[in-house]
Motif scaffolding. Structure first.
Motif, PDB file in Angstrom:
ATOM      1  N   TRP A 177       8.634  -2.739   1.336  1.00  0.00           N
ATOM      2  CA  TRP A 177       7.494  -3.467   0.785  1.00  0.00           C
ATOM      3  C   TRP A 177       6.797  -2.656  -0.295  1.00  0.00           C
ATOM      4  CZ3 TRP A 177       7.007  -8.372   0.877  1.00  0.00           C
ATOM      5  CH2 TRP A 177       7.519  -9.121   1.932  1.00  0.00           C
ATOM      6  N   VAL A 178       6.664  -1.342  -0.086  1.00  0.00           N
ATOM      7  CA  VAL A 178       6.055  -0.477  -1.098  1.00  0.00           C
ATOM      8  C   VAL A 178       6.904  -0.486  -2.369  1.00  0.00           C
ATOM      9  CG1 VAL A 178       5.510   1.934  -1.658  1.00  0.00           C
ATOM     10  CG2 VAL A 178       4.818   0.966   0.534  1.00  0.00           C
TER      11      VAL A 178
ATOM     12  N   LEU B  57       8.587   0.867   3.678  1.00  0.00           N
ATOM     13  CA  LEU B  57       8.996   1.454   2.399  1.00  0.00           C
ATOM     14  C   LEU B  57       9.592   0.400   1.473  1.00  0.00           C
ATOM     15  CD1 LEU B  57      10.490   4.890   3.469  1.00  0.00           C
ATOM     16  CD2 LEU B  57       8.368   4.451   2.234  1.00  0.00           C
TER      17      LEU B  57
END
Length: 56
Positions: free
Chosen positions: A26-27, A24
């Motif tokens: 990285w997103v 999450l």
């Protein structure tokens, strides 16, 4: 045997949560970069001014 299974299950859950949280992050970083690029590279409108780059 049951305590050992509970500890293994807890370790598996914590590992899965840690992986999901890292994914999450990285997103969130990718979304932030896309937002910044869209903010900087917005197009001009017919009168030459810069309009809103979002569609809300």
């Amino acid at each position: 045997m049951v305590p050992l299974l509970l500890v293994l299950l807890l370790a598996l859950l914590l590992f899965g949560a840690g992986f999901a949280l890292k994914a999450l992050w990285w997103v969130a970083i990718v979304v932030l970069v896309v937002w910044l690029v869209g903010f900087v590279a917005r197009s001009t409108n017919a009168t030459g001014g810069r309009g809103r780059w979002y569609r809300w």
